[in-house]
Design an enzyme around this catalytic site. Structure first.
Site, PDB file in Angstrom:
ATOM      1  N   GLU A  71       0.846  -1.197   0.000  1.00 24.53           N
ATOM      2  CA  GLU A  71       0.000   0.000   0.000  1.00 24.53           C
ATOM      3  C   GLU A  71       0.880   1.244   0.000  1.00 24.53           C
ATOM      4  OE1 GLU A  71      -3.548   0.324   2.594  1.00 24.53           O
ATOM      5  OE2 GLU A  71      -2.593   2.135   3.373  1.00 24.53           O
ATOM      6  N   THR A 115      -4.019   4.754  -1.407  1.00 24.71           N
ATOM      7  CA  THR A 115      -5.043   5.274  -0.493  1.00 24.71           C
ATOM      8  C   THR A 115      -5.684   6.530  -1.077  1.00 24.71           C
ATOM      9  OG1 THR A 115      -3.580   6.680   0.795  1.00 24.71           O
ATOM     10  CG2 THR A 115      -3.775   4.388   1.505  1.00 24.71           C
ATOM     11  N   TYR A 116      -6.775   6.904  -0.438  1.00 24.02           N
ATOM     12  CA  TYR A 116      -7.609   7.985  -0.939  1.00 24.02           C
ATOM     13  C   TYR A 116      -8.066   8.783   0.262  1.00 24.02           C
ATOM     14  CZ  TYR A 116     -11.120   9.743  -4.263  1.00 24.02           C
ATOM     15  OH  TYR A 116     -11.862  10.487  -5.128  1.00 24.02           O
ATOM     16  N   HIS A 176      -8.251   2.856  -3.606  1.00 24.94           N
ATOM     17  CA  HIS A 176      -9.180   3.007  -2.495  1.00 24.94           C
ATOM     18  C   HIS A 176     -10.174   4.113  -2.860  1.00 24.94           C
ATOM     19  CE1 HIS A 176      -6.114   1.511   0.764  1.00 24.94           C
ATOM     20  NE2 HIS A 176      -5.926   0.917  -0.399  1.00 24.94           N
ATOM     21  N   GLY A 212     -14.188   5.503   5.164  1.00 21.36           N
ATOM     22  CA  GLY A 212     -13.295   6.621   5.462  1.00 21.36           C
ATOM     23  C   GLY A 212     -13.621   7.214   6.818  1.00 21.36           C
ATOM     24  N   TYR A 256     -11.477  -5.951  10.270  1.00 19.54           N
ATOM     25  CA  TYR A 256     -10.850  -5.519  11.530  1.00 19.54           C
ATOM     26  C   TYR A 256     -10.667  -6.682  12.500  1.00 19.54           C
ATOM     27  CZ  TYR A 256     -11.997  -1.108   9.464  1.00 19.54           C
ATOM     28  OH  TYR A 256     -12.066  -0.061   8.576  1.00 19.54           O
ATOM     29  N   HIS A 312     -13.649  -2.914  14.729  1.00 28.74           N
ATOM     30  CA  HIS A 312     -13.653  -1.494  14.379  1.00 28.74           C
ATOM     31  C   HIS A 312     -14.002  -0.700  15.640  1.00 28.74           C
ATOM     32  CE1 HIS A 312     -15.073   2.349  12.740  1.00 28.74           C
ATOM     33  NE2 HIS A 312     -14.225   2.097  11.762  1.00 28.74           N
ATOM     34  N   GLN A 342      -7.160  -4.359   8.782  1.00 30.64           N
ATOM     35  CA  GLN A 342      -6.448  -3.339   9.539  1.00 30.64           C
ATOM     36  C   GLN A 342      -5.163  -3.983  10.053  1.00 30.64           C
ATOM     37  OE1 GLN A 342      -5.583  -0.473  10.167  1.00 30.64           O
ATOM     38  NE2 GLN A 342      -7.361   0.426  11.216  1.00 30.64           N
ATOM     39  N   LYS A 364       7.964   3.714   1.806  1.00 32.38           N
ATOM     40  CA  LYS A 364       9.399   3.447   2.003  1.00 32.38           C
ATOM     41  C   LYS A 364       9.704   2.089   1.395  1.00 32.38           C
ATOM     42  CE  LYS A 364       9.737   6.199   6.074  1.00 32.38           C
ATOM     43  NZ  LYS A 364       9.450   6.414   7.392  1.00 32.38           N
TER      44      LYS A 364
END
Ligand code: FAD
Length: 291
Positions: free
Chosen positions: A16, A49-50, A77, A108, A146, A150, A177, A273
């Protein structure tokens, strides 16, 4: 390529990335360099991601285009917060034109710094509403999961019920997650399977870059920290190089155990990274880098 097709063939390794701030990487050459480096291990897909609220929308599309130009499969996303159906139609249209076939449909979070003039839940309240709207557009849809509940859910059983509903709505795979305790993941996966969730569940793994960063993430996400990781965070807090080394070992052994436990895929949160991420992949033995 569609991610559900890839998952039918093999277990996946994916990454990601997020759109860097304009002032840090104006022309996106930095993220392009990162993505180019990540091609070394031929990831099965790369997710972008968004930002809820849309401030980085054009850059997210530009990054998906870079992913495609590097002959990798993008997963874009999309978030429900602050978006109208019209906005979403425009974005999904742009994604289709670029050749993006995979969308992670998310609710989101309302960003703390963002002031919405109106209700942030404009046309969609939940990820499910967004998934329902996008499903007919023939994207391969993913959803969030999750292992440690969550934060807004009453209990884990409710989260699993939401996953079942997402699957019925057309979601073909889940990405979790981050978590640091594999036992938590395995129990969660058993609960999902027990409740009839059949879609692949890809494990989200966060490399440990700095003690401070992990402490912050733990505070926000509420995920548990096993004693072994706690010891690493305490022992190397003042020594970034030693922390990185111990953190990479920790992530690599987490991946090996998950893989041996039959996980459907491993998704590394790269934080943009490449060096440490490639090191973790090498230590895990999952893929060796092409020259
Ligand atoms: P939902 O599935 O809608 O769930 C949110 C809450 O509402 C849960 O408590 C759920 O149980 C409850 N709920 C869901 N449906 C119903 C219903 N019908 N009735 C009652 N309750 C319901 N955020 C971003 O802003 N941008 C990103 O790019 C991004 N990427 C992510 C990637 C992954 C892999 C993950 C795990 C999270 C990501 N997030 C991202 C964060 C995510 O947006 C937040 O965790 C958000 O709070 C919930 O999103 P969701 O899609 O799980 O929401």
């Amino acid at each position: 390529m569609r991610i559900d097709s890839i998952l039918q063939e093999r277990r996946t390794l994916s990454f990601e990335v997020f759109p860097p701030k304009q002032e840090h990487d104006e022309d996106l050459s930095g993220i392009k360099k990162t993505l180019t480096a990540l091609t070394a291990v031929s990831p099965d897909f790369v997710s972008v991601t968004y930002g809820a609220g849309g401030h980085n929308r054009p850059r997210a599309l530009d990054i998906a285009e870079i992913v495609i130009s590097l002959e990798m499969t993008p997963l874009s996303h999309l978030t429900a917060v602050g978006y109208t159906k019209e906005d979403t139609k425009r974005v999904t249209g742009a994604l289709s034109e670029l050749g993006v076939e995979n969308v992670l449909a998310l609710r989101g979070d309302v960003p703390a710094e963002m002031k919405f003039p109106q209700d942030p839940w404009v046309d969609f309240r939940y990820a499910l509403d967004l998934a329902e709207f996008i499903a007919p557009k023939r994207f391969c849809l993913g959803g969030a999961a999750y292992p440690e509940k969550h934060p807004e859910s009453p209990d884990s059983a409710w989260d699993v019920e939401i996953m079942s509903r997402k699957e019925r709505m057309g979601v073909r795979f889940f990405i979790t997650q981050l978590f640091f305790d594999n036992d938590v993941f395995f129990k969660f996966r058993d609960a999902c399977r027990g409740a009839g969730v059949r879609a692949p569940i890809i494990a989200g793994i966060m490399p440990i870059f700095k003690a401070q960063q992990i402490r912050r993430i733990v505070e926000i996400s509420g995920c548990s920290v096993p004693a072994k990781l706690e010891a690493i965070l305490d022992r190397y807090a003042g020594d970034d190089a030693a922390m990185e080394n111990a953190g990479s070992d920790y992530a690599a052994s987490q991946i090996v155990e998950l893989w041996n436990g039959g996980v459907d895929g491993v998704h590394l949160y790269t934080m943009n990274k490449s060096r440490q991420v490639l090191d973790i992949v090498a230590r895990s033995g999952l893929r060796s880098a092409k020259n």
